[in-house]
Design a protein around this motif. Structure first.
Motif, PDB file in Angstrom:
ATOM      1  N   ILE A  80      31.789  32.734 -39.971  1.00 44.32           N
ATOM      2  CA  ILE A  80      30.975  32.099 -38.925  1.00 44.32           C
ATOM      3  C   ILE A  80      30.728  30.630 -39.234  1.00 44.32           C
ATOM      4  O   ILE A  80      31.046  29.736 -38.426  1.00 44.32           O
ATOM      5  CB  ILE A  80      29.629  32.841 -38.757  1.00 44.32           C
ATOM      6  N   VAL A  81      30.152  30.336 -40.396  1.00 40.81           N
ATOM      7  CA  VAL A  81      29.735  28.967 -40.697  1.00 40.81           C
ATOM      8  C   VAL A  81      30.939  28.049 -40.857  1.00 40.81           C
ATOM      9  O   VAL A  81      30.935  26.911 -40.361  1.00 40.81           O
ATOM     10  CB  VAL A  81      28.853  28.937 -41.961  1.00 40.81           C
ATOM     11  N   THR A 117      34.274  23.142 -35.906  1.00 42.90           N
ATOM     12  CA  THR A 117      33.985  22.814 -34.503  1.00 42.90           C
ATOM     13  C   THR A 117      33.028  21.638 -34.402  1.00 42.90           C
ATOM     14  O   THR A 117      33.211  20.732 -33.573  1.00 42.90           O
ATOM     15  CB  THR A 117      33.390  24.044 -33.800  1.00 42.90           C
ATOM     16  N   MET A 118      31.994  21.635 -35.250  1.00 40.09           N
ATOM     17  CA  MET A 118      31.026  20.547 -35.200  1.00 40.09           C
ATOM     18  C   MET A 118      31.656  19.219 -35.579  1.00 40.09           C
ATOM     19  O   MET A 118      31.235  18.160 -35.098  1.00 40.09           O
ATOM     20  CB  MET A 118      29.853  20.854 -36.136  1.00 40.09           C
ATOM     21  N   LEU A 143      24.345  17.468 -26.707  1.00 39.30           N
ATOM     22  CA  LEU A 143      25.279  18.563 -26.967  1.00 39.30           C
ATOM     23  C   LEU A 143      25.501  18.760 -28.456  1.00 39.30           C
ATOM     24  O   LEU A 143      25.481  19.892 -28.964  1.00 39.30           O
ATOM     25  CB  LEU A 143      26.613  18.275 -26.268  1.00 39.30           C
ATOM     26  N   TRP A 144      25.685  17.658 -29.161  1.00 40.72           N
ATOM     27  CA  TRP A 144      25.884  17.770 -30.607  1.00 40.72           C
ATOM     28  C   TRP A 144      24.649  18.352 -31.285  1.00 40.72           C
ATOM     29  O   TRP A 144      24.757  19.236 -32.138  1.00 40.72           O
ATOM     30  CB  TRP A 144      26.174  16.381 -31.206  1.00 40.72           C
ATOM     31  N   PHE A 145      23.482  17.890 -30.896  1.00 40.45           N
ATOM     32  CA  PHE A 145      22.253  18.365 -31.507  1.00 40.45           C
ATOM     33  C   PHE A 145      22.059  19.859 -31.251  1.00 40.45           C
ATOM     34  O   PHE A 145      21.725  20.624 -32.172  1.00 40.45           O
ATOM     35  CB  PHE A 145      21.059  17.571 -30.963  1.00 40.45           C
ATOM     36  N   GLY A 146      22.282  20.294 -30.010  1.00 46.06           N
ATOM     37  CA  GLY A 146      22.113  21.710 -29.678  1.00 46.06           C
ATOM     38  C   GLY A 146      23.102  22.595 -30.415  1.00 46.06           C
ATOM     39  O   GLY A 146      22.731  23.647 -30.954  1.00 46.06           O
ATOM     40  N   LEU A 193      22.536  25.666 -33.101  1.00 46.74           N
ATOM     41  CA  LEU A 193      23.097  26.985 -32.807  1.00 46.74           C
ATOM     42  C   LEU A 193      24.074  27.430 -33.892  1.00 46.74           C
ATOM     43  O   LEU A 193      23.994  28.557 -34.402  1.00 46.74           O
ATOM     44  CB  LEU A 193      23.810  26.947 -31.453  1.00 46.74           C
ATOM     45  N   ALA A 194      25.002  26.539 -34.265  1.00 44.88           N
ATOM     46  CA  ALA A 194      26.034  26.914 -35.227  1.00 44.88           C
ATOM     47  C   ALA A 194      25.530  26.878 -36.655  1.00 44.88           C
ATOM     48  O   ALA A 194      26.036  27.599 -37.519  1.00 44.88           O
ATOM     49  CB  ALA A 194      27.232  25.972 -35.081  1.00 44.88           C
ATOM     50  N   GLY A 195      24.528  26.037 -36.926  1.00 46.53           N
ATOM     51  CA  GLY A 195      24.068  25.899 -38.295  1.00 46.53           C
ATOM     52  C   GLY A 195      23.000  26.880 -38.701  1.00 46.53           C
ATOM     53  O   GLY A 195      22.876  27.209 -39.887  1.00 46.53           O
ATOM     54  N   SER A 196      22.225  27.391 -37.749  1.00 46.26           N
ATOM     55  CA  SER A 196      21.105  28.257 -38.102  1.00 46.26           C
ATOM     56  C   SER A 196      21.073  29.562 -37.316  1.00 46.26           C
ATOM     57  O   SER A 196      21.016  30.645 -37.905  1.00 46.26           O
ATOM     58  CB  SER A 196      19.778  27.500 -37.897  1.00 46.26           C
ATOM     59  N   VAL A 197      21.136  29.450 -35.997  1.00 47.29           N
ATOM     60  CA  VAL A 197      20.924  30.638 -35.161  1.00 47.29           C
ATOM     61  C   VAL A 197      22.048  31.655 -35.334  1.00 47.29           C
ATOM     62  O   VAL A 197      21.809  32.827 -35.665  1.00 47.29           O
ATOM     63  CB  VAL A 197      20.781  30.225 -33.681  1.00 47.29           C
ATOM     64  N   ALA A 198      23.285  31.221 -35.098  1.00 38.19           N
ATOM     65  CA  ALA A 198      24.408  32.164 -35.154  1.00 38.19           C
ATOM     66  C   ALA A 198      24.573  32.769 -36.546  1.00 38.19           C
ATOM     67  O   ALA A 198      24.707  33.994 -36.670  1.00 38.19           O
ATOM     68  CB  ALA A 198      25.690  31.459 -34.704  1.00 38.19           C
TER      69      ALA A 198
END
Length: 912
Positions: free
Chosen positions: A269-270, A276-277, A306-309, A313-318
């Motif tokens: 995942i990360v 992607t980021m 978009l980058w911030f969101g 999402l990708a760094g913590s939530v997912a």
């Protein structure tokens, strides 16, 4: 002409861009501000000049100090690297600041004053003042931002000189040197450039704001302001994208999964999310570039938003959701392969993979044959602890108030062709303990200059009255081991500086007929052979006496940084030192050996020790001559890539171990701090199977011992013993282990220190189905012995405190021997006396006055516990107590008389 710099239309009544001035420029006293600016610039110039002179003075005295030790090349390499990085940093900052501020100044200057309420001459004066402000901001910004790389001189040198580890990580396939040496440098320079660009954006934005404000207009993020700042923001986003890309490699240190390093969530995942980021950040940079040339601000807001969101999402939530919902319900199945990598690389990082594992039968009782087969082990059973022995030295071997024994060290010496374990301490000079009337500059800095000699005790020697025996004692030193040069000019304690070879005689030691004096004949120190040097050192130590004293001659030497830790840290701040340097008597002289380590936090997949380093090697042995002050660095682990890198950086600093004199190599020992770290890591990482490791099925712990209400952790300790299967005794560092939350022993680990076996680690495991008493259980057996407990009670009633030393677990053949000293200390004085030796095996506990008697009792030649004679009160006659009187009346009569005499002697001591 359209005003693209910002709002600037007509300001008459009803005008579409009418603005209210934010402040009145006429209220400013421009001439006063000019004067303040000139004075400020002049003061700033003086500050920089003073800083330069101070640096030159410090460099000069450092150069003399390093030159005296032969390491001026080390200082030169460090200083030139720092200066070069500072100039490089300042140059890069100027390259980024100057063009941007020049563009901002140029853009702002194209627009004329349109507010009739602002006088033109004031506006022009304010513009010139603002220009001078730009110069000041540029200089200060270049200095404060540009010096950051100079602080990272070590990291840069390691990056430029790194060598390969010869091992690649399982995720990216890169050599470990990339993670240890290259990645930190890339990440630092990226972060530093981000900070510089953000500072440039703030400077530029602030300049635009001030320029608009003094024209009497409202600031607006449009036109050239927007274009300029958008381009700078694009540069920041490119560096952010690089940060995302480098963060992929940082996953090898991730704590997210079941163990340290890449786990299931990180890998699946990360890692894709960071890739992607990286692309998203680059896209945002492109949007900012496009926004610089087109109208509108929505694209900037959309891109950054978009980058911030996605970052959140990708760094913590997912990752959090996947870890909780996918991994944790079947964690072992998903993390098993990653667990195996962590176990392998952690064992490699702490050098546990080189350990040899054997089985130890741990037979219960010690018999006579086992004792006779291991005479070297028995005659080196350690009876003295560091704490009580240090207190004894400070009572019977200090001789004057200005002497101190600061630390007791453990070593081994060959005496009369026998290997003997000893404890020793250096007699350091404490000038602060001189009488108040003697606390004068001459006494403190010219006359009382050095400590003198050592006290050395065999660990088994106990003289009458419970005092230690000696191999070296008194002033001047005498004993079994020769010490021809006992002066300690470089040791564990010192004033900030001393001057030797002056017209003053130096106090050497107190003789029978008065003080004995000497003059320093060594090589340590910097010659004060010129007025300029005396001036520099008077400045260095803020002491004018160095300049004006008539006792100082051209032959005088100034000695400073005289403690072993100071000398070590000054020359090699990049090495981690062991907790203590230990003293060695060899070749008729005194030396200090300081163990040093190379460490890093960047070893892939390795679990850190106590949130500190996750890789360690004992790569260096530093030797300091206590008389001359020379320091030599010997490489004890030439296979370590980190020390190989430092050897490439400082080719004149390190020597091969083969060049260490043989008389010193005999005293090299495996360091206690290193062994402590390894044994702590082994508590978990002896489990090499991922399933067993995950379930913590065989978790170990370090034993504790509990006696008289005190609980102590049994730390690693040095002994002389013969390992099972070996031909002779050797100097060992050992640590027993217990299961977690249990008190029985499961095994012990030994580190070897002698000859070709130096550095070998051996783990001895006990049979699974056999109970082996641990230290706490042996302590309980001692407490449960009625006769021993009664004697402790009687001693406590006689005005003394009873305390027991460290209980040692000593391998003797295929059995274990437990040994513990018993000390008595008067209530009013820290003067412990060793009164009894407790020995135990799995069968019994014995206690006698001497080691030989305790050994005889253990094999059945004597009663288990020796009789004792005590006093109930100091003023009462002694009362004889013999618990086994009826059984031993005939044989005990003579012994009782001797015990009575001992009690009377003890009573006299208490009365005194």
């Amino acid at each position: 002409m359209q005003n693209v710099f910002g709002p600037g239309g007509p300001t008459g009544p009803g005008g579409p861009h009418q603005q209210t001035p934010q402040f009145n420029l006429e209220d400013l006293d421009i001439s006063k501000i000019y004067r303040f600016t000139r004075y400020g610039l002049f003061a700033l110039a003086l500050i920089f000049l003073w800083m330069g002179i101070s640096w030159a003075q410090s460099f000069y005295t450092d150069w003399l100090w390093y030159q005296g030790l032969g390491y001026e090349s080390v200082l030169l390499k460090v200083v030139t690297t720092k200066v070069g990085l500072f100039l490089l940093g300042v140059g890069l900052v100027l390259v980024l600041i100057v063009p941007n501020l020049y563009l901002a100044h140029t853009y702002a200057g194209k627009y004329k004053l349109i507010n009739p309420q602002v006088p033109a001459h004031l506006y022009q004066s304010a513009r010139r003042l603002l220009g001078w402000g730009l110069v000041g901001v540029t200089v200060l910004g270049a200095y404060f931002l540009g010096r950051a790389p100079a602080y990272e001189w070590e990291m840069v040198l390691r990056f430029l000189n790194h060598v390969s580890f010869g091992e690649t990580d399982p995720v990216f396939g890169r050599d470990f040197s990339f993670y240890v040496f290259v990645l930190p440098a890339l990440d630092f320079f990226r972060s530093w450039l981000v900070a510089v660009l953000i500072a440039v954006m703030l400077f530029v934005g602030g300049y635009y704001y001030i320029s608009v404000t003094i024209r009497g207009e409202m600031f607006s993020f449009t036109g050239r302001v927007k274009s300029h700042l958008a381009l700078l923001g694009a540069g920041v986003m490119v560096l952010v994208a690089l940060g995302h890309w480098l963060s992929r490699y940082e996953l090898l240190y991730s704590p997210l999964g079941a163990v340290y390093g890449v786990g299931y969530t990180d890998h699946n995942i990360v890692l894709p999310a960071l890739t992607t980021m990286t692309l998203v950040a680059l896209a945002c940079a492109g949007i900012l570039v496009a926004a610089a040339f087109y109208k509108g601000k929505k694209a900037i807001l959309v891109g950054v938003g978009l980058w911030f969101g996605l970052n959140i999402l990708a760094g913590s939530v997912a990752p959090g959701l996947v870890q909780r919902l996918v991994v944790e319900p079947s964690e072992l199945a998903r993390e098993r392969s990653y667990l195996a990598e962590n176990i392998k690389h952690t064992r490699d990082a702490f050098n546990l993979n080189q350990m040899t594992t054997r089985s130890h039968p741990a037979r219960g009782a010690l018999d006579r044959q086992t004792i006779e087969d291991n005479p070297g082990t028995i005659q080196n059973v350690r009876l003295w602890d560091e704490g009580p022995l240090l207190q004894s030295y400070n009572q019977i071997q200090f001789f004057r108030l200005y002497y101190d024994f600061l630390a007791v060290h453990t070593d081994r010496y060959t005496v009369n062709d026998e290997l003997r374990q000893v404890m020793l301490a250096t007699r350091e000079l404490s000038a602060d303990k001189l009488p108040t009337e003697a606390q004068r500059w001459v006494n403190r800095h010219l006359q009382f200059t050095h400590g003198y000699g050592v006290a050395m005790t065999p660990v088994t020697e106990v003289e009458e009255g419970g005092r230690p025996g000696f191999f070296i004692q008194d002033l001047p030193p005498r004993g079994e081991i020769g010490l021809d040069r006992p002066e300690i000019y470089y040791g564990l304690k010192s004033l900030n500086y001393l001057i030797v070879r002056t017209r003053m005689q130096e106090f050497n030691y107190p003789g029978e007929e008065g003080p004995v004096y000497t003059h320093y004949e060594g090589e340590g120190g910097v010659a004060l052979n010129s007025f300029f040097r005396r001036l520099m050192y008077a400045w260095e130590f803020r002491d004018i006496n160095i300049l004006i004293s008539g006792e100082i001659t051209p032959e005088s030497l100034i000695q400073y940084r005289r403690t072993v830790p100071q000398r070590f840290r000054t020359i090699t701040p990049f090495l981690k030192k062991d907790r203590e340097a230990y003293s060695v008597v060899a070749d008729g002289r005194l030396f200090w050996i300081q163990d040093a380590y190379t460490t890093t936090t960047r070893y892939p997949y390795s679990t850190p020790w106590q949130n500190s380093f996750n890789y360690i090697r004992n790569s260096v042995k530093a030797v300091v001559d206590a008389y001359h002050g020379t320091i030599d660095y010997y490489v004890s682990d030439p296979d370590d890539p980190i020390i190989q890198t430092y050897q490439a950086i400082f080719p004149d600093l390190f020597k091969p171990m083969e060049e260490m004199p043989e008389y010193l190599r005999e005293h090299v020992r495996y360091p206690q701090d290193m062994f402590t770290v390894q044994t702590q890591m082994l508590l978990q990482y002896h489990m090499e199977d991922p399933v067993v490791f995950y379930n913590k099925e065989d978790q170990w712990s370090v034993p504790v011992q509990h006696s008289f209400g005190r609980t102590e952790v049994l730390r690693p300790y040095y002994i002389v013993a013969r390992l099972p299967g070996e031909e002779k005794e050797e100097f060992l560092l050992i640590q027993p282990f217990t299961p977690i939350n249990r008190h029985n022993l499961v095994g012990w680990m030994a580190a070897r220190s002698d000859g070709e076996n130096y550095g070998e680690l051996m783990l001895f495991r006990f049979p699974t189905g056999r109970h082996v008493d641990g230290p706490n259980q042996v302590e309980a057996r001692i407490d449960n012995d009625a006769i021993i407990s009664e004697q402790f009670t009687l001693w406590g009633q006689a005005g003394s405190e009873v305390f027991r030393g460290i209980l040692l677990v000593i391998p003797v053949g295929d059995s274990l021997l437990y040994a513990e000293p018993v000390f008595l200390t008067p209530d009013a004085l820290e003067f412990p006396e060793l009164r009894r030796i407790i020995l135990a095996d799995s069968r019994q506990v014995v206690m006698h006055q001497t080691l030989d008697d305790s050994i005889d009792a253990l094999v059945g030649r004597l009663p288990a516990v020796a009789p004792v004679v005590e006093v109930d009160e100091p003023d009462q006659p002694a009362t004889r107590i013999l618990p086994d009187l009826r059984d031993n009346l005939k044989d005990g009569l003579t012994e009782a008389i001797d015990k009575l005499q001992e009690a009377l002697d003890h009573l006299k001591g208490l009365v005194r």
